[in-house]
Design a protein around this motif. Structure first.
Motif, short mmCIF file in Angstrom:
data_model
loop_
_atom_site.label_atom_id
_atom_site.label_comp_id
_atom_site.label_asym_id
_atom_site.label_seq_id
_atom_site.Cartn_x
_atom_site.Cartn_y
_atom_site.Cartn_z
N VAL A 98 39.14 -49.05 -10.81
CA VAL A 98 40.25 -47.95 -10.52
C VAL A 98 39.65 -46.54 -10.77
N LEU A 99 39.48 -46.72 -12.10
CA LEU A 99 39.35 -45.38 -13.09
C LEU A 99 37.99 -44.48 -12.31
N TYR A 100 36.86 -45.49 -11.53
CA TYR A 100 36.15 -44.50 -10.77
C TYR A 100 36.43 -44.07 -9.65
N HIS A 101 38.46 -44.54 -9.10
CA HIS A 101 38.54 -43.30 -7.91
C HIS A 101 39.27 -42.10 -8.55
N VAL A 102 38.78 -41.55 -10.29
CA VAL A 102 39.59 -40.69 -10.39
C VAL A 102 38.99 -39.82 -11.27
N LEU A 103 39.50 -38.68 -10.42
CA LEU A 103 38.36 -37.50 -11.12
C LEU A 103 39.56 -36.87 -12.42
N PRO A 104 38.70 -36.21 -13.45
CA PRO A 104 39.48 -35.66 -14.46
C PRO A 104 39.79 -34.55 -14.18
N ARG A 105 39.92 -33.74 -12.43
CA ARG A 105 40.78 -32.57 -12.89
C ARG A 105 40.53 -32.21 -10.95
N TYR A 106 41.34 -31.47 -10.75
CA TYR A 106 41.99 -31.06 -9.32
C TYR A 106 41.40 -30.28 -8.73
N TYR A 107 40.71 -31.03 -7.54
CA TYR A 107 39.43 -30.51 -6.33
C TYR A 107 40.31 -30.48 -5.42
N SER A 108 40.23 -29.14 -4.69
CA SER A 108 40.61 -29.29 -3.35
C SER A 108 39.23 -29.12 -2.67
N PHE A 109 39.45 -29.20 -1.43
CA PHE A 109 38.47 -29.08 -0.73
C PHE A 109 37.48 -27.42 -0.43
N ALA A 110 38.37 -26.69 -1.10
CA ALA A 110 36.92 -25.42 -1.16
C ALA A 110 36.78 -25.62 -2.86
N THR A 131 29.66 -41.18 -12.78
CA THR A 131 29.49 -40.25 -11.52
C THR A 131 29.51 -40.45 -10.20
N LEU A 132 30.00 -40.06 -9.43
CA LEU A 132 29.37 -39.98 -7.69
C LEU A 132 29.06 -38.47 -7.56
N ASN A 133 28.70 -38.38 -6.38
CA ASN A 133 28.06 -37.14 -5.59
C ASN A 133 28.99 -36.72 -4.50
N ILE A 134 29.42 -35.37 -4.15
CA ILE A 134 30.16 -35.19 -3.48
C ILE A 134 29.49 -33.74 -2.75
N THR A 135 29.42 -33.93 -1.14
CA THR A 135 28.94 -33.08 -0.73
C THR A 135 29.79 -32.38 0.59
N THR A 136 29.50 -31.56 1.42
CA THR A 136 31.13 -30.82 2.21
C THR A 136 29.27 -30.22 3.06
N ALA A 141 34.81 -28.14 7.92
CA ALA A 141 35.49 -27.19 6.04
C ALA A 141 36.43 -27.72 4.90
N ASN A 142 36.61 -28.53 6.58
CA ASN A 142 38.03 -30.04 6.11
C ASN A 142 37.03 -31.52 6.17
N GLN A 143 35.97 -31.88 5.26
CA GLN A 143 35.50 -33.22 5.53
C GLN A 143 34.83 -32.94 4.72
N ALA A 144 34.77 -34.37 3.37
CA ALA A 144 33.32 -33.99 2.64
C ALA A 144 32.78 -35.74 3.18
#
Length: 256
Positions: A98-110, A131-136, A141-144
């Motif tokens: 469950v906690l793996y689906h949570v990042l400890p800060r607010y992330y917008s797409f930008a 950890t995990l990797n997120i790329t745009t 710009a509204n998909q990652a």
């Protein structure tokens, strides 16, 4: 005066009653992640897992007492249906899932566009933070894209985006590599000090070591055998000399 009171009473009596309205999850009152997911629909499996692990209480408290906010990736019910049962996981593994689906800060797409990978999650164990990797991409710009080392998927559906909470819908359950990745082969156990001590005691007690092994006791035994053989050879030579002298004496007597 009477006329004024009559008009006031008339307006009061004819005014429609004011109905109190409970604040929606997205406006007014403290933020409640569970209520937001329930309102969005199709996230009942994730909500149930949040409640079973009591992570919902932790996240709701964090939402209303955090300066960094949080980002949540909510798998759909179809994502859990394709995963199968989670009963094989321990309680701690379910919490980390469950906690793996949570990042400890607010992330917008930008924010994702300028974020440095890998991104830490709120899951961890004795080996460290998961950890995990997120790329745009510049195309949309509204998909990652999101990658865990086990699962790769994309997300674009925003469930909630107002600081301190960003919630995104994902079509797959994010499986952490630390739990679902291939396990390294188990190494052979090193011989214990107790076994070595027992072997030494056996040699000291005169117990023969296993075939093919060498020890100082073997060398001592070999030296002892060689000394005994030398001693026997000397005794044989001595008695041979005595016999030879006697024989010569008898021969000399016969000649005289």
């Amino acid at each position: 005066m009477f006329f004024f009171l009559s008009v006031s009473s008339f307006l009061l009596l004819t005014a429609p009653p004011v109905r109190s309205q409970a604040p929606s999850p997205s406006s007014g009152g403290p933020l409640n992640l569970t209520a937001i997911l329930v309102k969005a629909g199709q996230y009942s499996s994730f909500v149930r897992l949040l409640q079973q692990t009591r992570i919902d209480v932790q996240l709701n408290s964090q939402l209303n007492n955090s300066y960094n906010g949080i980002t949540v990736f909510a798998p759909t019910d179809n994502a859990f249906a394709g995963l199968g049962t989670l009963n094989k996981l321990s309680q701690q593994e379910q919490i980390n899932l469950v906690l793996y689906h949570v990042l400890p800060r607010y992330y917008s797409f930008a924010t994702f566009q300028s974020a440095s990978n890998p991104l830490p999650t709120q899951a961890s164990d004795r080996t460290g933070v998961f950890t995990l990797n997120i790329t745009t991409t510049a195309v949309n710009a509204n998909q990652a894209n999101i990658s865990t080392g086990v699962v790769n998927t994309t997300f674009s559906n925003v469930l909630y985006a107002d600081f301190p909470l960003a919630a995104y819908s994902v079509d797959k359950v994010l499986l952490p590599y630390a739990i679902f990745g291939p396990k390294p082969p188990a190494s052979a156990p090193a011989p214990s000090a107790r076994s070595n001590h027992a072997t030494t005691n056996s040699s000291d007690a005169g117990i023969a070591p296993p075939p093919g092994s060498r020890s100082s006791s073997n060398n001592d035994a070999g030296g002892g055998s060689s000394s005994a053989a030398t001693r026997r050879a000397r005794e044989v030579g001595y008695w041979s000399l005595i016999a030879g002298v006697g024989f010569l004496g008898m021969a000399a007597g016969n000649i005289l």
